[in-house]
Write an enzyme that holds these catalytic residues in place. Structure first.
Site, PDB file in Angstrom:
ATOM      1  N   TYR A 161       0.605   3.523   4.352  1.00  0.00           N
ATOM      2  CA  TYR A 161      -0.205   4.356   3.466  1.00  0.00           C
ATOM      3  C   TYR A 161      -1.029   3.513   2.511  1.00  0.00           C
ATOM      4  O   TYR A 161      -0.840   2.300   2.418  1.00  0.00           O
ATOM      5  CB  TYR A 161       0.682   5.347   2.701  1.00  0.00           C
ATOM      6  CG  TYR A 161       1.453   4.754   1.533  1.00  0.00           C
ATOM      7  CD1 TYR A 161       2.531   3.897   1.731  1.00  0.00           C
ATOM      8  CD2 TYR A 161       1.102   5.053   0.217  1.00  0.00           C
ATOM      9  CE1 TYR A 161       3.233   3.377   0.653  1.00  0.00           C
ATOM     10  CE2 TYR A 161       1.809   4.537  -0.864  1.00  0.00           C
ATOM     11  CZ  TYR A 161       2.873   3.694  -0.640  1.00  0.00           C
ATOM     12  OH  TYR A 161       3.563   3.170  -1.696  1.00  0.00           O
TER      13      TYR A 161
ATOM     14  N   LYS B 215       2.488  -1.927   3.425  1.00  0.00           N
ATOM     15  CA  LYS B 215       2.559  -0.728   2.577  1.00  0.00           C
ATOM     16  C   LYS B 215       3.138   0.404   3.428  1.00  0.00           C
ATOM     17  O   LYS B 215       2.438   1.300   3.911  1.00  0.00           O
ATOM     18  CB  LYS B 215       1.171  -0.392   1.994  1.00  0.00           C
ATOM     19  CG  LYS B 215       1.260   0.409   0.692  1.00  0.00           C
ATOM     20  CD  LYS B 215       0.007   0.289  -0.135  1.00  0.00           C
ATOM     21  CE  LYS B 215      -0.048   1.260  -1.306  1.00  0.00           C
ATOM     22  NZ  LYS B 215       1.065   1.226  -2.243  1.00  0.00           N
TER      23      LYS B 215
ATOM     24  N   GLU C   1       8.514  -8.029  -7.727  1.00  0.00           N
ATOM     25  CA  GLU C   1       7.477  -7.111  -8.224  1.00  0.00           C
ATOM     26  C   GLU C   1       8.173  -5.939  -8.874  1.00  0.00           C
ATOM     27  O   GLU C   1       9.383  -5.982  -9.126  1.00  0.00           O
ATOM     28  CB  GLU C   1       6.558  -6.675  -7.086  1.00  0.00           C
ATOM     29  CG  GLU C   1       7.280  -5.960  -5.949  1.00  0.00           C
ATOM     30  CD  GLU C   1       6.344  -5.492  -4.837  1.00  0.00           C
ATOM     31  OE1 GLU C   1       5.142  -5.299  -5.070  1.00  0.00           O
ATOM     32  OE2 GLU C   1       6.849  -5.286  -3.718  1.00  0.00           O
TER      33      GLU C   1
ATOM     34  N   LEU D 240       4.099  -6.554  -2.316  1.00  0.00           N
ATOM     35  CA  LEU D 240       2.842  -5.964  -1.863  1.00  0.00           C
ATOM     36  C   LEU D 240       1.682  -6.730  -2.504  1.00  0.00           C
ATOM     37  O   LEU D 240       1.702  -6.961  -3.719  1.00  0.00           O
ATOM     38  CB  LEU D 240       2.771  -4.487  -2.281  1.00  0.00           C
ATOM     39  CG  LEU D 240       1.555  -3.781  -1.684  1.00  0.00           C
ATOM     40  CD1 LEU D 240       1.818  -3.419  -0.230  1.00  0.00           C
ATOM     41  CD2 LEU D 240       1.196  -2.542  -2.480  1.00  0.00           C
TER      42      LEU D 240
END
Ligand code: PDD
Length: 286
Positions: free
Chosen positions: A30, A145, A177, A201
């Site tokens: 996505y 993702k 992250e 990411l």
């Protein structure tokens, strides 16, 4: 209106098969794209990341880049809000049965919709947000993702119950992250960011923050960041398409630095907002 597999349909009429592999396995990828004044922000970069995610899961890209751009712009045009958050996903479709290997042939499901973009307001930026830390128990391909967001769901709920906005993740003693953001650290006037790897990411906002540091001579370094450095940081920020640059002022109940947003967060946010305004005024899609 929602775009689903070649058609624009009212959201209440949008139907996806119960056998869709997005439902059964989270087998898809996505993107979330912010839209300001009806202009998608860094659209080419989002489409490039989508292409990389699709390639990484071995799913043929159903649309060339120019077609993706046309579809996304059509979805934006249908929405009443000027500032939007476009969500799009591609799954490996519905084979009509449940089995793990890829269906042959594969007919992907493409879903695109847009909602109102709500970015942090001035009061929230001035106050900053609280965060918890957690072991990063996700998989080893966090650069994709992926629609497999159960760890994120569990971590964000854990944060919500504690009155926190984000979860800062550590893997083997190193910062990776946030649950749904990238994390920046400031120490002694230097902006620090962990290097891109398969464990995080590659954020579009992350890239822009580093570009702004370069363009405006802000001292910065991209290098692995150990957990104690995060806990002793002068400033901590989360960055994402929807949160932009948001200071974290408390981690696990301990004040970050002085316990309020720091000067570099304010400087970078000003640069970010200026950049956004300039790009939107000029009508560029950078
Ligand atoms: N999440 N890391 C993770 C795990 C994320 O889910 C996100 C964004 C980011 C920041 O990426 P970007 O700057 O390109 O938005 C980093 C989106 C907003 C979401 O899932 O809603």
């Amino acid at each position: 209106m929602i775009y689903l597999n070649g058609e624009f349909v009212a959201y209440q009429d949008a139907k996806i098969s119960a056998f869709d592999r997005g439902c059964l396995f989270g087998d898809g990828v996505y993107e979330v794209i912010p839209v300001y004044s009806r202009r998608p922000f860094r659209l080419a970069e989002h489409v490039t990341r989508l292409e990389a995610s699709l390639a990484a899961i071995g799913l043929d890209n159903p649309h060339p880049a120019d077609e993706w751009i046309r579809l996304i712009e059509a979805v934006i045009a249908q929405q009443t809000f000027d500032d939007q958050s476009v969500y799009l996903h591609v799954t490996r479709g519905a084979a009509g049965y449940r089995d793990f290997p890829f269906p042959q042939p594969t007919q992907p499901t493409v879903l695109i919709f847009s909602t109102e973009l709500v970015t942090p307001d001035a009061a929230q930026k001035a106050a900053g947000v609280r965060a918890l830390s957690h072991a990063d128990f996700r998989w080893l391909r966090c650069d994709i993702k992926s629609l497999n967001l159960l760890p994120t769901v569990l971590m964000r709920e854990h944060a919500r119950r504690a009155g926190c906005t984000e979860v800062v993740l550590f893997r083997d003693g190193w910062l990776s992250e946030g649950a749904a953001s990238n994390i920046f650290v400031v120490k002694d006037g230097v902006v620090l960011a962990p290097p891109k790897s398969q464990l995080m990411l590659p954020g579009i906002t992350y890239d822009l923050v580093l570009e702004l540091c370069v363009a405006h001579g802000v001292a910065h370094a991209v290098r692995p960041i150990a957990e104690p450095e995060v806990r002793e940081a002068d400033e901590l920020w989360m960055t994402s398409s929807t949160k932009e640059i948001l200071p974290i002022v408390e981690l696990d109940g301990q004040a970050v630095g002085a316990g309020r947003p720091g000067p570099l967060a304010a400087q970078l946010d000003t640069l970010y907002q200026d950049f956004k305004a300039r790009i939107m005024r000029q009508g560029l899609q950078s």
